[in-house]
Design a protein around this motif. Sequence first.
Motif, PDB file in Angstrom:
ATOM      1  N   SER A  21      65.169 -38.161 -38.942  1.00  0.00           N
ATOM      2  CA  SER A  21      66.299 -37.737 -39.771  1.00  0.00           C
ATOM      3  C   SER A  21      67.436 -37.258 -38.888  1.00  0.00           C
ATOM      4  CB  SER A  21      65.867 -36.613 -40.715  1.00  0.00           C
ATOM      5  OG  SER A  21      65.016 -37.084 -41.731  1.00  0.00           O
ATOM      6  N   GLU A  30      53.579 -28.477 -45.070  1.00  0.00           N
ATOM      7  CA  GLU A  30      54.556 -29.244 -44.296  1.00  0.00           C
ATOM      8  C   GLU A  30      55.922 -28.570 -44.298  1.00  0.00           C
ATOM      9  OE1 GLU A  30      53.968 -32.125 -42.469  1.00  0.00           O
ATOM     10  OE2 GLU A  30      51.906 -31.526 -42.881  1.00  0.00           O
ATOM     11  N   LEU A  31      56.277 -27.965 -45.431  1.00  0.00           N
ATOM     12  CA  LEU A  31      57.575 -27.295 -45.523  1.00  0.00           C
ATOM     13  C   LEU A  31      57.668 -26.071 -44.623  1.00  0.00           C
ATOM     14  CD1 LEU A  31      58.287 -27.523 -49.358  1.00  0.00           C
ATOM     15  CD2 LEU A  31      59.536 -28.679 -47.534  1.00  0.00           C
ATOM     16  N   PRO A  69      61.956 -36.610 -44.629  1.00  0.00           N
ATOM     17  CA  PRO A  69      61.289 -35.372 -45.059  1.00  0.00           C
ATOM     18  C   PRO A  69      60.589 -35.494 -46.404  1.00  0.00           C
ATOM     19  CG  PRO A  69      63.662 -35.159 -45.320  1.00  0.00           C
ATOM     20  CD  PRO A  69      63.422 -36.449 -44.603  1.00  0.00           C
ATOM     21  N   THR A  70      61.186 -36.204 -47.346  1.00  0.00           N
ATOM     22  CA  THR A  70      60.585 -36.280 -48.684  1.00  0.00           C
ATOM     23  C   THR A  70      59.289 -37.086 -48.668  1.00  0.00           C
ATOM     24  OG1 THR A  70      62.045 -38.152 -49.172  1.00  0.00           O
ATOM     25  CG2 THR A  70      62.780 -35.992 -49.894  1.00  0.00           C
ATOM     26  N   GLY A  99      56.478 -35.270 -46.409  1.00  0.00           N
ATOM     27  CA  GLY A  99      55.878 -34.135 -47.097  1.00  0.00           C
ATOM     28  C   GLY A  99      54.967 -34.554 -48.232  1.00  0.00           C
ATOM     29  N   LEU A 133      61.135 -35.546 -39.313  1.00  0.00           N
ATOM     30  CA  LEU A 133      62.481 -34.978 -39.278  1.00  0.00           C
ATOM     31  C   LEU A 133      63.223 -35.347 -38.005  1.00  0.00           C
ATOM     32  CD1 LEU A 133      61.949 -31.419 -40.807  1.00  0.00           C
ATOM     33  CD2 LEU A 133      63.376 -33.249 -41.735  1.00  0.00           C
ATOM     34  N   GLU A 164      56.235 -27.276 -33.865  1.00  0.00           N
ATOM     35  CA  GLU A 164      56.115 -27.510 -35.299  1.00  0.00           C
ATOM     36  C   GLU A 164      54.959 -26.765 -35.964  1.00  0.00           C
ATOM     37  OE1 GLU A 164      55.702 -31.680 -35.249  1.00  0.00           O
ATOM     38  OE2 GLU A 164      53.677 -31.674 -34.464  1.00  0.00           O
ATOM     39  N   LEU A 171      55.817 -33.563 -41.265  1.00  0.00           N
ATOM     40  CA  LEU A 171      57.210 -33.367 -41.635  1.00  0.00           C
ATOM     41  C   LEU A 171      58.090 -33.199 -40.411  1.00  0.00           C
ATOM     42  CD1 LEU A 171      59.388 -32.996 -43.749  1.00  0.00           C
ATOM     43  CD2 LEU A 171      58.788 -30.571 -43.888  1.00  0.00           C
ATOM     44  N   ALA A 172      57.653 -32.377 -39.451  1.00  0.00           N
ATOM     45  CA  ALA A 172      58.471 -32.138 -38.263  1.00  0.00           C
ATOM     46  C   ALA A 172      58.671 -33.421 -37.468  1.00  0.00           C
ATOM     47  CB  ALA A 172      57.835 -31.061 -37.393  1.00  0.00           C
ATOM     48  N   LEU A 212      60.166 -25.906 -41.775  1.00  0.00           N
ATOM     49  CA  LEU A 212      61.570 -25.558 -41.987  1.00  0.00           C
ATOM     50  C   LEU A 212      61.841 -24.080 -41.766  1.00  0.00           C
ATOM     51  CD1 LEU A 212      62.270 -27.717 -45.163  1.00  0.00           C
ATOM     52  CD2 LEU A 212      62.580 -28.319 -42.760  1.00  0.00           C
TER      53      LEU A 212
END
Length: 404
Positions: free
Chosen positions: A337, A200-201, A64-65, A68, A334, A324, A330-331, A204
């Motif tokens: 992740s 991108e966030l 994610p970091t 993004g 993730l 997403e 990002l999605a 979430l």
Amino acid sequence: MGALLSLAIGSFGIGMTEFVVMGLLPDIARDLLPGAWAADSDVAIAHSGWLISLYALGVVIGAPTIAGAVAKYPRHRVMLVLATALTFFTALTFVAPTFETVALSRLLAGLPHGAYFGIASLVASSLVPANRRTMAVGRVFLGLTVATIVGVPLANWLGQVIGWRWSFALVSLLAVLTMISVAIFAPDTPADHKASPLRELSALGRGQVWITLAIGAVGFGGLFSVYTYLADTLTAVTQVSPSVVPFVLSAFGVGLTVGNMVVPIFADRAVMRTAGLLLVWSAVVLALFPLMAHNVWLITLNVFLVGVGGALGTVLQTRLMDVEGDAQGLAAALNHSAFNTANALGPLLGGLAIAAGYGWTSTGWVGSLLALASLPLWLWAVLLERQHRAARRSGLVASTESAR
């Protein structure tokens, strides 16, 4: 075709980086944890399983970091930088002198993993029509599955013959190949100037994104629970010679490859139904693992079937593309992740079961329970999607009647 091949070569190198340590746990424990090995070899191997969990933690943090932060840069350039980082951190494992420094290098090597796969999946899906997205993502993942057929058994054999460190030297060379293939063949996509970390966030804030990630984090843990300790199960329970272990590990890779070639055909027609069936499949075949572990032919068949269930990763990658919104980078990252949360959770719970005295085959029961635990999450996602569709239809009907 050349672009998809270059992306698959990249996933081959990353697949080697992720899975190679799983067949080398006894060698690493014997070399870097001599006191613990002398006291109790099973506990020492379970302790060395933290190397897998730390790599997974690196993916969870990095995906994610990094995704993004680099959203507005050209994907071709980002993938090249990530492949370079992977090469450097894998080489650190080769020269690391202690268990602690090996653990640190594994954590760092995991950082670029999720972002690379996420970006590669988006690039692959952009090269084909919308109704073939899962097939394209599956082609990218084929590099990872081929790594489990050829690369991981080769590295396992190399570790047995001349030492586990040389397995990581081989992986480092493959990471260099990843750099070269991305630099030459990956499509040069332009930067998205509208992208930003804030956009991108926004992923979430979507409930379906979180549920999809939870399905992967829980449901995929069973596969890692079994595969992490498979080499030890083969020698301790099946009682095969170490030379047989690479062939059984290859059966797992063949299963992954077959799954990623066949399952996307159905997922492109009904992605969530396919995901649910894969979870049931995994629960059943993992529950059979303890019953089939005493015969080399039966356990080889079972490991193949467990590998087929690994196609869940490809299916959920497509699902994230559906839910997403604008936060594609990002999605997509993730997803990895989530699966590396499973890569941390599965070995941890499997190791706890082994250390508690339930035996090497208890990893199968752990895995089956994890697959079953993800089914309520899958059902929740399906029900929410049906409610959303019903609400949209009702709104459309209401707007039509008011227009009349």
